[in-house]
Write a protein that holds these residues in place. Structure first.
Motif, PDB file in Angstrom:
ATOM      1  N   VAL A  28      -4.530  10.770 -19.342  1.00  0.00           N
ATOM      2  CA  VAL A  28      -3.435  10.311 -18.488  1.00  0.00           C
ATOM      3  C   VAL A  28      -4.022   9.633 -17.255  1.00  0.00           C
ATOM      4  O   VAL A  28      -4.774  10.258 -16.502  1.00  0.00           O
ATOM      5  CB  VAL A  28      -2.530  11.487 -18.064  1.00  0.00           C
ATOM      6  N   PRO A  29      -3.712   8.353 -17.029  1.00  0.00           N
ATOM      7  CA  PRO A  29      -4.270   7.680 -15.848  1.00  0.00           C
ATOM      8  C   PRO A  29      -3.549   8.100 -14.578  1.00  0.00           C
ATOM      9  O   PRO A  29      -2.398   8.552 -14.601  1.00  0.00           O
ATOM     10  CB  PRO A  29      -4.011   6.198 -16.155  1.00  0.00           C
ATOM     11  N   GLY A  30      -4.233   7.941 -13.438  1.00  0.00           N
ATOM     12  CA  GLY A  30      -3.544   8.079 -12.168  1.00  0.00           C
ATOM     13  C   GLY A  30      -2.585   6.910 -11.999  1.00  0.00           C
ATOM     14  O   GLY A  30      -2.907   5.783 -12.381  1.00  0.00           O
ATOM     15  N   LYS A  31      -1.405   7.153 -11.424  1.00  0.00           N
ATOM     16  CA  LYS A  31      -0.376   6.102 -11.362  1.00  0.00           C
ATOM     17  C   LYS A  31       0.361   6.141 -10.031  1.00  0.00           C
ATOM     18  O   LYS A  31       0.581   7.206  -9.470  1.00  0.00           O
ATOM     19  CB  LYS A  31       0.660   6.285 -12.489  1.00  0.00           C
ATOM     20  N   GLN A  32       0.728   4.957  -9.556  1.00  0.00           N
ATOM     21  CA  GLN A  32       1.699   4.821  -8.472  1.00  0.00           C
ATOM     22  C   GLN A  32       2.576   3.622  -8.795  1.00  0.00           C
ATOM     23  O   GLN A  32       2.109   2.633  -9.365  1.00  0.00           O
ATOM     24  CB  GLN A  32       1.020   4.654  -7.115  1.00  0.00           C
ATOM     25  N   GLN A  33       3.856   3.712  -8.397  1.00  0.00           N
ATOM     26  CA  GLN A  33       4.844   2.725  -8.848  1.00  0.00           C
ATOM     27  C   GLN A  33       5.923   2.527  -7.802  1.00  0.00           C
ATOM     28  O   GLN A  33       6.287   3.456  -7.079  1.00  0.00           O
ATOM     29  CB  GLN A  33       5.480   3.213 -10.165  1.00  0.00           C
ATOM     30  N   GLN A  80       0.852  -1.182   0.000  1.00  0.00           N
ATOM     31  CA  GLN A  80       0.000   0.000   0.000  1.00  0.00           C
ATOM     32  C   GLN A  80       0.891   1.236   0.000  1.00  0.00           C
ATOM     33  O   GLN A  80       2.084   1.158   0.321  1.00  0.00           O
ATOM     34  CB  GLN A  80      -0.941   0.020   1.198  1.00  0.00           C
ATOM     35  N   GLY A  81       0.334   2.378  -0.391  1.00  0.00           N
ATOM     36  CA  GLY A  81       1.119   3.597  -0.449  1.00  0.00           C
ATOM     37  C   GLY A  81       1.624   4.016   0.913  1.00  0.00           C
ATOM     38  O   GLY A  81       1.059   3.658   1.947  1.00  0.00           O
ATOM     39  N   LEU A  82       2.691   4.779   0.921  1.00  0.00           N
ATOM     40  CA  LEU A  82       3.228   5.299   2.173  1.00  0.00           C
ATOM     41  C   LEU A  82       2.236   6.259   2.825  1.00  0.00           C
ATOM     42  O   LEU A  82       1.361   6.811   2.143  1.00  0.00           O
ATOM     43  CB  LEU A  82       4.555   6.012   1.908  1.00  0.00           C
ATOM     44  N   PRO A  83       2.322   6.471   4.139  1.00  0.00           N
ATOM     45  CA  PRO A  83       1.403   7.393   4.816  1.00  0.00           C
ATOM     46  C   PRO A  83       1.372   8.760   4.149  1.00  0.00           C
ATOM     47  O   PRO A  83       2.417   9.361   3.885  1.00  0.00           O
ATOM     48  CB  PRO A  83       1.982   7.481   6.234  1.00  0.00           C
ATOM     49  N   GLY A  84       0.185   9.217   3.837  1.00  0.00           N
ATOM     50  CA  GLY A  84       0.029  10.499   3.170  1.00  0.00           C
ATOM     51  C   GLY A  84       0.184  10.439   1.667  1.00  0.00           C
ATOM     52  O   GLY A  84      -0.074  11.416   0.970  1.00  0.00           O
ATOM     53  N   LEU A  85       0.614   9.275   1.149  1.00  0.00           N
ATOM     54  CA  LEU A  85       0.833   9.126  -0.295  1.00  0.00           C
ATOM     55  C   LEU A  85       0.028   7.954  -0.843  1.00  0.00           C
ATOM     56  O   LEU A  85       0.341   7.422  -1.900  1.00  0.00           O
ATOM     57  CB  LEU A  85       2.329   8.907  -0.583  1.00  0.00           C
ATOM     58  N   ASN A  86      -1.030   7.546  -0.141  1.00  0.00           N
ATOM     59  CA  ASN A  86      -1.794   6.366  -0.519  1.00  0.00           C
ATOM     60  C   ASN A  86      -3.066   6.736  -1.270  1.00  0.00           C
ATOM     61  O   ASN A  86      -4.043   6.005  -1.243  1.00  0.00           O
ATOM     62  CB  ASN A  86      -2.148   5.548   0.731  1.00  0.00           C
ATOM     63  N   TYR A  87      -3.047   7.882  -1.930  1.00  0.00           N
ATOM     64  CA  TYR A  87      -4.217   8.373  -2.662  1.00  0.00           C
ATOM     65  C   TYR A  87      -3.944   8.222  -4.155  1.00  0.00           C
ATOM     66  O   TYR A  87      -3.093   8.904  -4.718  1.00  0.00           O
ATOM     67  CB  TYR A  87      -4.471   9.839  -2.303  1.00  0.00           C
ATOM     68  N   LEU A  88      -4.648   7.289  -4.800  1.00  0.00           N
ATOM     69  CA  LEU A  88      -4.463   7.033  -6.226  1.00  0.00           C
ATOM     70  C   LEU A  88      -5.448   7.886  -7.011  1.00  0.00           C
ATOM     71  O   LEU A  88      -6.640   7.598  -7.051  1.00  0.00           O
ATOM     72  CB  LEU A  88      -4.668   5.547  -6.521  1.00  0.00           C
ATOM     73  N   VAL A  89      -4.945   8.960  -7.623  1.00  0.00           N
ATOM     74  CA  VAL A  89      -5.822   9.904  -8.319  1.00  0.00           C
ATOM     75  C   VAL A  89      -6.448   9.248  -9.542  1.00  0.00           C
ATOM     76  O   VAL A  89      -5.993   8.205 -10.019  1.00  0.00           O
ATOM     77  CB  VAL A  89      -5.041  11.173  -8.732  1.00  0.00           C
TER      78      VAL A  89
END
Length: 310
Positions: free
Chosen positions: A240-245, A217-226
């Protein structure tokens, strides 16, 4: 409404009912509905279906649900540094009920893609897919495969493979307009799972007792997938899709017979927010010359650039 159950609940306001099916799909509301007067303002409401084990976070282990017409499905794509083609999400992985199958083939395998094509919506991939097939001498069917129709897609990329360990890169794409708050991914890595060492841009947790599965899961405060947004020029550029990597490292110590190019570097099961995802029917094979190494670098740079622009 006119059944015995309907007569029993005759005082219920059916104007607010969204579904009367006997076996409806259940999904949580998005965080934007927390303060909604009709469906929000309830305890444990509106977490977008994200539920964590109580051992991780007791408050996030509970949620309120509503009924909807159909579930939000996910598919998965595979790629690897040793092959220059990416295996995209399965055709109709999330259904083709709303697709005119006269214009596409719902039973055809998806066309292999250059890795950078995973960054653009399906409708903008056709030219890239055809050009890639011609360049690599692959057949192009007369009727092209239908899209995967998934609101979320996940790419699992085998990044490196060396004597004592290996790495993978996990990228989550949100093609919907709604954001995901507190998303998580659970990956069953089979016999390679106990070798999990670290993840560098997410939080990672082994799932006992066999430690084959890892939750990210995303780090605290950075777990928001736009959600998906328009390109720089909406009339010309694709959405452009929301992305986390993040890159994930594994060790090979005390794991005998591990063959990363042979398939051990890919998950046997993958879940997004508790929902099992559709895996590709095959994984990238090792190609001569490792031409995929440069494509892997191009893909990583493209994703990094897109993240900075987003």
């Amino acid at each position: 409404m006119y059944s015995k159950a309907g007569q029993y609940y005759k005082d219920l306001d059916f104007s607010q009912v969204m579904n009367c099916q006997k076996k409806p799909a259940i999904s949580d509301l998005p965080p934007e509905r927390k303060e909604d007067n009709a469906t929000g303002k309830l305890p444990y409401c509106c977490k977008n279906g994200t539920l964590l084990p109580p051992s991780m976070d007791p408050w996030k282990a509970r949620s309120m649900f509503q009924l909807q017409l159909r579930p939000q499905d996910v598919a998965v794509s595979f790629s690897a540094y040793y092959n220059n083609s990416a295996v995209p999400c399965n055709t109709c992985a999330c259904g083709c009920n709303d697709i005119d199958t006269d214009t596409c083939n719902a039973d055809c395998n998806p066309l292999l893609l250059p890795p950078d094509a995973l960054l653009v919506p399906f409708k903008n991939r056709t030219l890239k897919a055809k050009a890639w097939a011609k360049q690599n001498h692959m057949p192009i069917p007369k009727k092209l495969p239908c899209p995967d129709n998934c609101g979320v897609s996940i790419n699992w990329h085998v990044n490196t493979d060396y004597r004592d360990g290996w790495t993978a890169r996990l990228t989550v794409f949100n093609w919907r307009e709604l954001a995901f708050e507190d998303w998580f991914v659970a990956v069953d890595m089979g016999k390679a799972g106990p070798g999990y060492e670290n993840v560098y841009s997410f939080n990672g947790t082994r799932v006992p007792p066999n430690n084959r599965t890892v939750m990210f899961q995303g780090l605290p405060g950075l777990n928001y997938l736009v959600g998906q947004v328009n390109g720089t020029n909406p009339l010309r550029d694709p959405a452009v899709p929301g992305k986390q990597q993040s890159v994930i490292s594994f060790t090979k110590k005390n794991i005998h017979g591990l063959n990363i190019p042979g398939g051990d570097g890919f998950p046997t099961k993958l879940f997004f927010n508790g929902e099992e995802c559709a895996l590709p029917k095959h994984f990238p094979k090792k190609s001569s010359g490792h031409r995929g190494g440069m494509m892997s670098l191009v893909f990583a740079m493209a994703v990094a650039f897109a993240l900075m622009m987003g």
